[in-house]
Scaffold this motif. Structure first.
Motif, PDB file in Angstrom:
ATOM      1  N   GLY A   1       0.811  -1.206   0.000  1.00 45.82           N
ATOM      2  CA  GLY A   1       0.000   0.000   0.000  1.00 45.82           C
ATOM      3  C   GLY A   1       0.845   1.256   0.000  1.00 45.82           C
ATOM      4  O   GLY A   1       0.511   2.251  -0.664  1.00 45.82           O
ATOM      5  N   ALA A   2       1.952   1.236   0.740  1.00 44.13           N
ATOM      6  CA  ALA A   2       2.852   2.386   0.751  1.00 44.13           C
ATOM      7  C   ALA A   2       3.456   2.606  -0.633  1.00 44.13           C
ATOM      8  O   ALA A   2       3.616   3.758  -1.084  1.00 44.13           O
ATOM      9  N   ARG A   3       3.797   1.521  -1.299  1.00 47.45           N
ATOM     10  CA  ARG A   3       4.313   1.653  -2.664  1.00 47.45           C
ATOM     11  C   ARG A   3       3.261   2.282  -3.582  1.00 47.45           C
ATOM     12  O   ARG A   3       3.568   3.139  -4.432  1.00 47.45           O
ATOM     13  N   ARG A   4       2.019   1.862  -3.412  1.00 48.35           N
ATOM     14  CA  ARG A   4       0.947   2.456  -4.211  1.00 48.35           C
ATOM     15  C   ARG A   4       0.787   3.939  -3.891  1.00 48.35           C
ATOM     16  O   ARG A   4       0.553   4.753  -4.787  1.00 48.35           O
ATOM     17  N   ASP A   5       0.887   4.280  -2.619  1.00 51.70           N
ATOM     18  CA  ASP A   5       0.778   5.693  -2.238  1.00 51.70           C
ATOM     19  C   ASP A   5       1.829   6.541  -2.958  1.00 51.70           C
ATOM     20  O   ASP A   5       1.595   7.714  -3.244  1.00 51.70           O
ATOM     21  N   MET A   6       2.973   5.929  -3.224  1.00 52.99           N
ATOM     22  CA  MET A   6       4.075   6.648  -3.880  1.00 52.99           C
ATOM     23  C   MET A   6       4.025   6.525  -5.390  1.00 52.99           C
ATOM     24  O   MET A   6       4.941   6.954  -6.097  1.00 52.99           O
ATOM     25  N   GLY A   7       2.936   5.917  -5.904  1.00 47.55           N
ATOM     26  CA  GLY A   7       2.776   5.768  -7.345  1.00 47.55           C
ATOM     27  C   GLY A   7       3.589   4.643  -7.946  1.00 47.55           C
ATOM     28  O   GLY A   7       3.760   4.578  -9.173  1.00 47.55           O
ATOM     29  N   GLN A   8       4.062   3.720  -7.108  1.00 48.75           N
ATOM     30  CA  GLN A   8       4.925   2.624  -7.567  1.00 48.75           C
ATOM     31  C   GLN A   8       4.109   1.330  -7.674  1.00 48.75           C
ATOM     32  O   GLN A   8       4.302   0.382  -6.911  1.00 48.75           O
ATOM     33  N   LEU A   9       3.222   1.281  -8.642  1.00 47.48           N
ATOM     34  CA  LEU A   9       2.338   0.123  -8.768  1.00 47.48           C
ATOM     35  C   LEU A   9       3.096  -1.163  -9.083  1.00 47.48           C
ATOM     36  O   LEU A   9       2.773  -2.231  -8.548  1.00 47.48           O
ATOM     37  N   ASP A  10       4.083  -1.089  -9.940  1.00 50.97           N
ATOM     38  CA  ASP A  10       4.846  -2.297 -10.271  1.00 50.97           C
ATOM     39  C   ASP A  10       5.563  -2.836  -9.034  1.00 50.97           C
ATOM     40  O   ASP A  10       5.599  -4.059  -8.796  1.00 50.97           O
ATOM     41  N   ALA A  11       6.123  -1.938  -8.232  1.00 54.74           N
ATOM     42  CA  ALA A  11       6.802  -2.370  -7.010  1.00 54.74           C
ATOM     43  C   ALA A  11       5.806  -2.953  -6.018  1.00 54.74           C
ATOM     44  O   ALA A  11       6.111  -3.915  -5.302  1.00 54.74           O
ATOM     45  N   ALA A  12       4.596  -2.381  -5.979  1.00 57.62           N
ATOM     46  CA  ALA A  12       3.560  -2.923  -5.089  1.00 57.62           C
ATOM     47  C   ALA A  12       3.194  -4.344  -5.499  1.00 57.62           C
ATOM     48  O   ALA A  12       3.045  -5.237  -4.649  1.00 57.62           O
ATOM     49  N   LEU A  13       3.058  -4.568  -6.804  1.00 63.31           N
ATOM     50  CA  LEU A  13       2.741  -5.911  -7.289  1.00 63.31           C
ATOM     51  C   LEU A  13       3.859  -6.898  -6.970  1.00 63.31           C
ATOM     52  O   LEU A  13       3.606  -8.030  -6.536  1.00 63.31           O
ATOM     53  N   ARG A  14       5.101  -6.477  -7.148  1.00 62.86           N
ATOM     54  CA  ARG A  14       6.225  -7.372  -6.852  1.00 62.86           C
ATOM     55  C   ARG A  14       6.251  -7.729  -5.366  1.00 62.86           C
ATOM     56  O   ARG A  14       6.525  -8.877  -4.993  1.00 62.86           O
ATOM     57  N   THR A  15       5.949  -6.760  -4.529  1.00 61.22           N
ATOM     58  CA  THR A  15       5.927  -7.003  -3.082  1.00 61.22           C
ATOM     59  C   THR A  15       4.912  -8.084  -2.742  1.00 61.22           C
ATOM     60  O   THR A  15       5.188  -9.012  -1.971  1.00 61.22           O
ATOM     61  N   LEU A  16       3.718  -7.996  -3.326  1.00 62.53           N
ATOM     62  CA  LEU A  16       2.667  -8.969  -3.047  1.00 62.53           C
ATOM     63  C   LEU A  16       2.965 -10.329  -3.675  1.00 62.53           C
ATOM     64  O   LEU A  16       2.617 -11.372  -3.116  1.00 62.53           O
ATOM     65  N   GLU A  17       3.633 -10.324  -4.835  1.00 66.30           N
ATOM     66  CA  GLU A  17       3.929 -11.583  -5.514  1.00 66.30           C
ATOM     67  C   GLU A  17       4.982 -12.409  -4.780  1.00 66.30           C
ATOM     68  O   GLU A  17       5.087 -13.619  -4.997  1.00 66.30           O
TER      69      GLU A  17
END
Length: 285
Positions: free
Chosen positions: A206-222
């Motif tokens: 969620g913090a990655r998404r807050d920073m506009g880093q959607l790809d990083a957010a997906l990698r974190t969850l994966e």
């Protein structure tokens, strides 16, 4: 924030954590807790109620919300009541009743739960479990700065790291996703239970998404155990967060599949995965 937040129940029976109270501290702490309040003057009680002086804000907090008569404090886990044993008996009983009352209403009325914990804190601010309960109730009620302060205080007292996911989420809510990421990278996270790791992963993404880093957010969850065969709530929440992030990234087909996979194990309906899947299907029709 798209993903849901969850908070533990105040006084719900976590592993015992020792506070830092020393013998003889109770009287000083009690005097300090009552510091801003005025002792009732003898003349007040002889006046009609409408002429009595109104309670100060400090006294109102100290009194707390009315305590239901059927709440005795015995509802608390032993790990909680054990930390109250250093208090005088009547004081410990009052603190326990406020903590138990908070635990009963934290889901339905988190603001009242928070007020109950503030009353407990006013009487026993030097006990870690009281500060923990206050922080968790503040979080549930949306008082994120207060929650962060209380959980920091509890952590200083007992060294526990279980609060880190909530503290990180508080940083997100306060607009500091970078601070949330720092907590997510704490070495102690490696030793978390699967459920606690999942919570921190959700906050980190969620913090990655807050920073506009959607790809990083997906990698974190994966990197999390999304395909676990467990049907526990933490797996449900992980899958939901992943589906939600996929949709935010524009990958609607993948998001639909993961909303269905979430709904398939969400027997307690802690998410709206089914409704989200239906909405995507209508959009794609």
């Amino acid at each position: 924030m798209a993903e849901q937040r969850r908070t533990p129940r105040a006084g719900s029976g976590r592993p015992s954590r020792d506070g830092d109270r020393r013998p003889g501290d109770q009287s000083r702490g009690e005097r300090g807790a009552r510091g801003g309040s005025r002792a009732p003057r003898k003349g007040d009680w002889s006046r009609p109620r409408e002429e009595q002086r109104p309670r100060s804000q400090t006294q109102a907090v100290y009194d707390g919300p009315p305590l239901p008569e059927d709440i005795t404090g015995a509802e608390l886990d032993r790990s909680v009541t054990g930390q109250l044993k250093g208090l005088p008996e009547k004081l410990a009983a009052r603190v326990a009743r406020h903590l138990a009352a908070a635990g009963q209403v934290i889901d339905s009325d988190p603001e009242t739960a928070y007020q109950h914990t503030l009353a407990a804190k006013a009487r026993a601010a030097r006990i870690a479990v009281v500060r923990e309960a206050t922080g968790e109730a503040a979080y549930a009620a949306g008082h994120y700065a207060e929650a962060l302060a209380e959980l920091r205080a509890a952590k200083r007292m007992n060294g526990a790291t279980a609060y880190l996911p909530i503290m990180a989420d508080c940083h997100r809510a306060l607009g500091h996703p970078d601070q949330a990421l720092k907590l997510a990278k704490s070495p102690s996270v490696r030793n978390f239970s699967p459920a606690a790791k999942a919570e921190m992963t959700i906050v980190e993404a969620g913090a990655r998404r807050d920073m506009g880093q959607l790809d990083a957010a997906l990698r974190t969850l994966e990197l999390a155990p999304l395909t676990s065969k467990s049907r526990e709530a933490w797996v449900v929440r992980l899958r939901y967060a992943y589906a939600d992030t996929l949709e935010a990234a524009g990958r609607e087909t993948d998001a639909l599949a993961w909303f269905h996979r979430t709904h398939a194990i969400d027997s307690d309906e802690i998410t709206d995965a089914d409704a989200r899947a239906e909405a995507l299907e209508r959009r794609q029709a």
